[in-house]
Write an enzyme that holds these catalytic residues in place. Sequence first.
Site, PDB file in Angstrom:
ATOM      1  N   ASP A 323      17.847 -52.588   3.016  1.00 20.16           N
ATOM      2  CA  ASP A 323      17.104 -51.437   3.546  1.00 20.16           C
ATOM      3  C   ASP A 323      15.617 -51.694   3.372  1.00 20.16           C
ATOM      4  OD1 ASP A 323      19.392 -50.036   4.238  1.00 20.16           O
ATOM      5  OD2 ASP A 323      19.567 -49.108   2.259  1.00 20.16           O
ATOM      6  N   ASP A 340      20.766 -48.019  10.311  1.00 13.81           N
ATOM      7  CA  ASP A 340      20.926 -46.610   9.956  1.00 13.81           C
ATOM      8  C   ASP A 340      20.309 -45.701  11.015  1.00 13.81           C
ATOM      9  OD1 ASP A 340      22.130 -47.411   7.588  1.00 13.81           O
ATOM     10  OD2 ASP A 340      20.235 -47.460   6.496  1.00 13.81           O
TER      11      ASP A 340
END
Length: 377
Positions: A323, A340
Amino acid sequence: MLKRWSLPLALLTVLALPVLAMASEGHPSIPGAELSAVWVIPFVCMLLSIAIMPLALPHIWHHHFGKISVFWGLAFLIPCLVVYGFNVAFYEFLHAILLEYIPFIVLLFALFTVAGGVRLKGSLVGTPVVNTGILAVGTILASWMGTTGAAMLLIRPLLRANAHRKYRVHSVVFFIFLVANIGGSLTPLGDPPLFLGYLKGVSFFWTTTNLFVKTCFMSLALLGLDQWVKHYVTVNIPLGEAQPFLPGLVELRTVHNYGAAWSSFSGMRWLLVAVTSVIVIAVAVVLLRRIVRHPLGVAAGFLILSGGVGNIIDRVRLGYVVDMFHLEFWPSYPVFNVADICVVCGAVLAVIYYLWFYDKYDKRGKAHGDADAPSES
């Protein structure tokens, strides 16, 4: 104010009556399918005049552009009068003015007014990443708020962000290509010819439906972008450290997430892989069997598919998900990645599709049969 507009409105009303009368009588129109390419010449010449004369003959253009436009309009209308007669030419002239030009100007005026009244303020610095982000956002917005609206909304932030740069013309050129032109190709709100087609009965999502293959390509592009961004932050940003991306809004921070959102189910690598794979396979089956046909539902499916596969690749290959996007104005919000973003946007579109479009389009199509559905033997 009312007196000023009373005469033009009265004239429009008078002019509209023949069009309505002719239309009610089934008045013959120009057989578009039978027209040769010669009839396009005046339109092409008008476009070339708009593109070339401001540069080659600026004095003549700025003083006589109205006369030049009328000339090319008459270059089509007069031959039409000779070939098809007065009634057809007069009907097409009034039809173009009252039922195409004026609605288009109303739409353009609305976009111009709304977008022109919005001013985006911030401290963006015109780096390649920021410029690419502005172009990407503008390209997406162009199909939903018009190329005019999106261009007016974002051109000033782009110019301010790049004010310090010596070479910035290329950014504006690509802005014109993407935001002011190509970006408006998905809906009638984005592009004038598509809007005119919509006024003539073409489905609102016709272009979106016929860009299905391109949508598949875009899904692969999103997947590639997700993997490239993860590779970039892994190589260039040490674990746990951050660097500015959109100052005051988003920063890049390398994080290894061994779970799901907010690190839930941490350490359950293969369970997350299995659950995500089931969702991805289910979405793929829905798309391949064309259970969902409406463009909004299809777009939602491809977004979820792209994001799901992107995170599966990470978990299988690395054991965790990389991430990188952290919201500076919301410190407690979990760090996330491109995959995401795709999944969340796809889920939102899926909810909108199910609540407002599924019953009307796809469910009804299955109940009553669909001409596009494959026949079963």
